[in-house]
Design a protein around this motif. Structure first.
Motif, short mmCIF file in Angstrom:
data_model
loop_
_atom_site.label_atom_id
_atom_site.label_comp_id
_atom_site.label_asym_id
_atom_site.label_seq_id
_atom_site.Cartn_x
_atom_site.Cartn_y
_atom_site.Cartn_z
N GLN A 147 19.18 76.26 49.65
CA GLN A 147 20.25 76.99 50.31
C GLN A 147 21.63 76.82 49.69
N LYS A 148 21.81 75.81 48.85
CA LYS A 148 23.13 75.59 48.26
C LYS A 148 23.25 76.25 46.90
N GLN A 149 24.47 76.63 46.58
CA GLN A 149 24.76 77.16 45.26
C GLN A 149 24.84 76.01 44.25
N ASN A 150 24.97 76.37 42.98
CA ASN A 150 24.97 75.35 41.93
C ASN A 150 26.07 74.31 42.11
N LEU A 151 27.26 74.76 42.49
CA LEU A 151 28.38 73.83 42.69
C LEU A 151 28.03 72.77 43.74
N GLY A 152 27.45 73.23 44.86
CA GLY A 152 27.08 72.30 45.93
C GLY A 152 26.01 71.33 45.51
N ARG A 153 25.04 71.78 44.72
CA ARG A 153 23.96 70.90 44.26
C ARG A 153 24.49 69.79 43.37
N VAL A 154 25.38 70.15 42.44
CA VAL A 154 25.93 69.14 41.53
C VAL A 154 26.82 68.17 42.31
N ALA A 155 27.61 68.70 43.24
CA ALA A 155 28.45 67.83 44.07
C ALA A 155 27.59 66.85 44.86
N ASP A 156 26.48 67.34 45.43
CA ASP A 156 25.55 66.47 46.16
C ASP A 156 25.05 65.33 45.28
N ALA A 157 24.65 65.69 44.06
CA ALA A 157 24.09 64.69 43.15
C ALA A 157 25.13 63.63 42.79
N LEU A 158 26.35 64.05 42.52
CA LEU A 158 27.41 63.10 42.17
C LEU A 158 27.73 62.17 43.33
N LEU A 159 27.78 62.71 44.54
CA LEU A 159 28.04 61.89 45.71
C LEU A 159 26.88 60.94 45.99
N PHE A 160 25.66 61.39 45.70
CA PHE A 160 24.48 60.53 45.85
C PHE A 160 24.60 59.30 44.94
N PHE A 161 24.95 59.51 43.67
CA PHE A 161 25.09 58.38 42.75
C PHE A 161 26.24 57.47 43.18
#
Length: 226
Positions: A147-161
Motif C-alpha cells: 500500500q505504500k509508495q516507494n518513498l514510504g517504503r524506503v523511509a520505513d526501512a531507514l527507520l527500522f534500521f
C-alpha cells in the motif's frame, strides 16, 4: 557437568530461560555453535532441515528466490530464532538466511527442541509467542509493501534500521543499495534516487554507507503517509 555451556550462557533465548537444569544440560549436548562471516549462507532454501537455528550474536537477512528476483523478507538481529515455521512445517527450508555481519549461530537438534516443547509448557508457550510476533511483523511488512509508495517504503526501512537494529539515528547501513531494494520491493535505481533526494532535502546525511538521519520527524511523516 558434561557440557555446561548452555546452562551458563548469558545470551539465552526467552524460551531457554524456561528450561530446567537437566534440560539445559541436554540442550548443551545437542547444540553446535558456528561462526559465519558477512555474506556467508547460514540456511539454504529448499534444503532439508534437521536443526533449529538460534542467532546468538550478529545480524542476518531472511530471503527467498522469486520467479524474477530475490526478495528479502526480514532483517533479524540477535538474539532470535530463525525460520521456526520450516522446522515445524514440512522439514524443508523455504527460505535462505545469510549473515550480514559476523554472526554466531547455535544449531539445535530439532528432535531435542521438539522434545522440550512436549515436556515443558512454558518453553512451548514462549516459542509460540516468538512465532506469533514474527508472523505479525510479516503481515505489517506485507501491508506496507502493498500500500505504500516507494518513498514510504524506503523511509520505513531507514527507520527500522535506526530504531530496531541500531537504536541510533546515525548508523552504517549493513546492506547494499540492491539489498535495500530487495527488502523494500522496489528497484535499485529508485532506491538510489530516493537516497539522493533525501540527502539533497537534508532529511539524511549520506556518506557512502554511513547514514545520519537529520530530520527524523519528516522521515516518520513520509513513512506514515506512504
Amino acid at each position: 557437568m558434561r557440557n555446561p555451556v548452555c546452562k551458563y550462557c548469558d545470551i539465552k533465548s526467552h524460551a531457554a530461560l524456561k528450561l530446567n537444569s537437566c534440560q539445559l544440560e541436554e540442550l548443551g549436548n545437542n547444540v553446535s555453535q558456528v561462526q559465519f562471516g558477512s555474506g556467508e549462507i547460514i540456511i539454504k532454501q529448499d534444503a532439508p532441515t534437521h536443526s533449529v537455528a538460534y542467532v546468538k550474536s550478529g545480524l542476518v537477512k531472511i530471503h527467498i528466490k522469486g520467479p524474477n528476483r530475490e526478495k528479502i523478507l526480514n532483517i533479524v538481529k540477535a538474539p532470535a530464532y530463525l525460520c521456526l515455521h520450516s522446522t515445524f512445517g514440512d522439514n524443508v527450508n523455504h527460505f535462505s538466511t545469510t549473515a550480514i555481519e559476523r554472526t554466531t549461530i547455535c544449531f539445535i537438534d530439532s528432535t531435542t527442541f521438539s522434545k522440550f516443547i512436549h515436556e515443558n509448557g512454558d518453553f512451548a508457550y514462549q516459542i509460540i509467542q516468538d512465532m506469533g510476533k514474527g508472523e505479525l511483523k510479516n503481515f505489517h511488512n506485507l501491508i506496507n509493501n502493498a500500500q505504500k509508495q516507494n518513498l514510504g517504503r524506503v523511509a520505513d526501512a531507514l527507520l527500522f534500521f535506526a530504531d530496531e537494529i541500531y537504536g541510533s539515528n546515525s548508523f552504517t547501513l549493513p546492506v547494499s543499495r540492491q539489498e535495500l531494494a530487495d527488502l523494500t520491493g522496489i528497484t535499485r535505481e529508485s532506491t538510489s534516487r530516493i537516497f539522493t533526494n533525501f540527502n539533497n532535502e537534508k532529511i539524511l546525511n549520506i556518506q557512502g554507507r554511513k547514514i545520519t538521519i537529520l530530520n527524523a520527524r519528516l522521515l516518520k511523516q513520509i513513512s506514515v503517509n506512504g
